[in-house]
Design a protein around this motif. Structure first.
Motif, short mmCIF file in Angstrom:
data_model
loop_
_atom_site.label_atom_id
_atom_site.label_comp_id
_atom_site.label_asym_id
_atom_site.label_seq_id
_atom_site.Cartn_x
_atom_site.Cartn_y
_atom_site.Cartn_z
N ARG A 42 -5.52 0.82 8.82
CA ARG A 42 -6.71 1.67 9.04
C ARG A 42 -6.71 2.85 8.08
O ARG A 42 -7.78 3.29 7.62
CB ARG A 42 -6.75 2.13 10.50
N GLN A 43 -5.52 3.35 7.73
CA GLN A 43 -5.45 4.42 6.74
C GLN A 43 -5.88 3.90 5.37
O GLN A 43 -6.61 4.58 4.64
CB GLN A 43 -4.02 4.97 6.67
N ASP A 98 -10.23 3.34 1.22
CA ASP A 98 -11.04 2.38 0.47
C ASP A 98 -11.72 1.44 1.46
O ASP A 98 -11.20 0.38 1.79
CB ASP A 98 -10.15 1.59 -0.50
N PRO A 99 -12.91 1.81 1.95
CA PRO A 99 -13.59 1.00 2.97
C PRO A 99 -13.93 -0.42 2.52
O PRO A 99 -14.16 -1.30 3.35
CB PRO A 99 -14.86 1.80 3.27
N ALA A 100 -13.96 -0.65 1.21
CA ALA A 100 -14.30 -1.98 0.68
C ALA A 100 -13.06 -2.80 0.36
O ALA A 100 -13.15 -3.81 -0.35
CB ALA A 100 -15.17 -1.84 -0.56
N PHE A 101 -11.92 -2.41 0.88
CA PHE A 101 -10.64 -3.08 0.61
C PHE A 101 -10.58 -4.34 1.49
O PHE A 101 -10.08 -4.32 2.60
CB PHE A 101 -9.50 -2.11 0.92
N HIS A 102 -11.09 -5.44 0.96
CA HIS A 102 -11.23 -6.66 1.76
C HIS A 102 -9.90 -7.22 2.23
O HIS A 102 -9.79 -7.72 3.36
CB HIS A 102 -11.99 -7.72 0.95
N THR A 103 -8.88 -7.16 1.37
CA THR A 103 -7.58 -7.71 1.76
C THR A 103 -7.01 -6.94 2.95
O THR A 103 -6.42 -7.53 3.86
CB THR A 103 -6.61 -7.67 0.58
N ALA A 104 -7.19 -5.61 2.95
CA ALA A 104 -6.71 -4.81 4.08
C ALA A 104 -7.48 -5.16 5.35
O ALA A 104 -6.91 -5.23 6.44
CB ALA A 104 -6.84 -3.32 3.76
N GLN A 105 -8.79 -5.42 5.23
CA GLN A 105 -9.57 -5.82 6.39
C GLN A 105 -9.08 -7.15 6.95
O GLN A 105 -8.97 -7.34 8.17
CB GLN A 105 -11.05 -5.95 6.01
N THR A 139 -16.07 -10.74 11.25
CA THR A 139 -17.45 -11.18 11.09
C THR A 139 -18.16 -10.47 9.93
O THR A 139 -18.73 -11.14 9.05
CB THR A 139 -18.23 -10.99 12.40
N PRO A 140 -18.14 -9.12 9.85
CA PRO A 140 -18.81 -8.48 8.70
C PRO A 140 -18.08 -8.75 7.38
O PRO A 140 -18.71 -8.83 6.33
CB PRO A 140 -18.77 -6.99 9.06
N LEU A 141 -16.76 -8.92 7.44
CA LEU A 141 -16.01 -9.19 6.22
C LEU A 141 -16.43 -10.53 5.62
O LEU A 141 -16.66 -10.65 4.42
CB LEU A 141 -14.51 -9.17 6.51
#
Length: 550
Positions: free
Chosen positions: A179-180, A185-192, A213-215
């Motif tokens: 989450r940090q 970086d809100p667009a960090f897809h790998t972290a999501q 779902t949004p990812l």
């Protein structure tokens, strides 16, 4: 593989010198993937400046990218020899060693870099990666923590910490770190995607879906997101979408497992030539996916199955219509190895369920599809009979590795006391690890005997014969579940609070094996309820057998 040596290098600026213009040109060619051109420029640089360690360093990088390992290492050695304090020389050589599977030498070079420059981020990152590959997660986390102190605002560093914490089972800390990373970086897809996996492992399935779902809407082709979606879909028995996303798994894309010149099977019927089925993943998965081989034979009457060498004898016995060959761990199967057969198409074994198991009702109600060696089976029946008249129960209480959640799915032998105390049973260890100390301690402390036959674990075919001679197998989630289930043996599985996708999210049944019963934890890490229920079930089973005998 050697092309990966350039990762982390091209972003590092060349040292200021009178060679700055040609250096920039050479680095630009490397960055553009024009490695032969970069090698030519670096060769001229060295001819013009014979004492330049930087020119040799560039040559090392170019040769590495071209797969010229010996030359790459020679130039890196020369670069270091010309300036022993040249930390970039050690770093480049370490990268070459790592890319060519010499982790010990790579680690020594990265350590040398960090002796010269304790704040060398790239070397610290690579060192952590080597520890991670070895399963040394505490050491890997220490490297990540050092990186954090150097770059606290770097989302990638928070992500790295989270991945290592997840390996250590520190899931809440991993969630916080992810989450940090996403706050940075809100667009960090790998972290999501990794956050989704952590939420799944925490048992927060709805939150995981809300994250995914949004990812998937933003990045429908992201491999990490698709893998998380596969895990969640298969856990929930949503097989159609789960198998589609399962194609994102790493082994599906691993060139070491797939002959490059054989086209992918499209699922249509083959009447001529052969279909190659490439095994992947561990023994348990190969056994589980092998249940689809009869389905494949219906569409491709000539099949070649490449599998782990330990499974070859049993697969040949069980699937006589199939040509079974041992898989290579470092290279694809050579089509010449199955001559005169001509391989028309290929598929990964893990892709077969996506064709043949797309709904719950398409899992066959089989009574076992693997066959033990009949002579060995008879021998084990005779040997087990000498233990006494009681039920012969196989047990396995430790499974996996640190990377495959051993701590969550394993027990100490003494924890099985409620089960091992059931009268009318003889218990047989199916552990593939050395358990003599635990077994001896159990006997000394409680007077309970667990029989151990090391020769039965020496080969998988012998293990299969022993399992085939047992009355019941009780085990944690490990490969012996798949072996027993595929042999048609009754199996009781001790399932952790959040299971792997193979065991589903809920229910007592495992679709792959009709003879398996699942006993699930009711809260994380708590086994007493499971063991008590299994003990009661075993007592009932013994009483029923005694009643019939009388």
């Amino acid at each position: 593989m050697l092309g990966k040596v350039l990762r982390g290098l091209l972003s590092r600026k060349p040292r200021p010198s009178d060679l700055s213009a040609p250096l920039k040109h050479c680095y630009a060619e490397l960055a553009a993937g024009r490695h032969a051109k970069a090698k030519s420029i670096a060769t001229q640089l060295l001819a013009d400046h014979p004492q330049s360690y930087t020119a040799r360093l560039l040559l090392a990088q170019a040769c590495a990218a071209l797969g010229e390992t010996a030359s790459a290492l020679a130039f890196a050695d020369q670069s270091i020899a010309s300036d022993p304090s040249n930390l970039e020389g050690y770093y480049v050589r370490g990268m070459i060693y790592e890319a060519t599977s010499r982790p010990g030498k790579a680690m020594a070079d990265f350590d040398r870099v960090l002796e010269i420059d304790t704040a060398h981020v790239a070397a610290l990152d690579r060192k952590g990666g080597l520890h991670d590959a070895r399963g040394e997660f505490e050491a890997s986390l220490a490297c990540a923590e050092r990186l954090m102190r150097l770059e606290p605002g770097n989302a990638q560093v928070h992500h790295k910490m989270a991945v290592t914490m997840r390996e250590l089972g520190r899931l809440t800390e991993a969630e916080n770190a992810l989450r940090q990373a996403l706050s940075l970086d809100p667009a960090f897809h790998t972290a999501q995607a990794h956050l989704s996996l952590v939420l799944i492992e925490l048992g927060r399935f709805d939150e995981a879906q809300q994250t995914l779902t949004p990812l998937l809407a933003m990045a429908p082709s992201d491999q990490n997101a698709r893998w998380a979606a596969a895990v969640l879909g298969l856990l929930n028995a949503r097989y159609e979408t789960g198998w589609d996303h399962y194609e994102a798994r790493e082994s599906q894309r691993d060139p070491k497992l797939r002959p490059a010149d054989i086209p992918e099977w499209d699922g249509t019927k083959l009447t001529d030539d052969a279909l190659l089925i490439n095994a992947e993943q561990g023994l348990g998965d190969q056994i589980m996916f092998a249940s689809c081989i009869p389905d494949a034979l219906a569409l491709a009457p000539c099949c070649v199955v490449s599998c782990d060498s330990r499974l070859v004898p049993m697969f040949r016995r069980s699937f006589p219509a199939v040509r079974v060959v041992p898989m290579q761990t470092d290279k694809p199967l050579d089509p010449e190895a199955v001559a005169p057969l001509q391989l028309r198409a290929q598929t990964m074994m893990g892709s077969l369920p996506g064709r043949f198991r797309r709904s719950r009702d398409r899992f066959p109600r089989h009574a076992g599809y693997l066959a033990p060696d009949p002579d060995a089976l008879a021998s084990w029946h005779a040997r087990l009979a000498t233990l006494g008249p009681g039920k012969k129960i196989g047990i396995s209480w430790t499974g996996g590795t640190p990377k495959t959640r051993r701590s969550l799915r394993s027990l100490q032998l003494e924890q099985l006391l409620p089960v091992l105390s059931v009268e009318g049973c003889e218990f047989v260890s199916l552990q593939y690890t050395d358990s003599r100390q635990e077994i001896d301690a159990l006997r000394a402390t409680h007077g309970l005997v667990v029989h151990e036959f090391p020769e039965a674990i020496a080969t998988y075919d012998e293990t299969a014969a022993l399992v085939g001679a047992l009355d019941l197998v009780i085990s944690v989630c490990t490969a012996v579940i798949h072996l027993s289930g595929a042999l048609g043996k009754p199996v009781w599985v001790m399932v952790p609070w959040v299971p792997e996708w193979r065991y589903l999210r809920e229910g007592e049944e495992m679709p792959w094996y009709p003879n398996v019963r699942l006993w699930r934890q009711t809260r994380p890490g708590y086994w007493p309820d499971v063991l008590g229920e299994i003990a009661a079930g075993l007592q009932q089973r013994v009483r029923a057998a005694t009643s019939i005998a009388n």
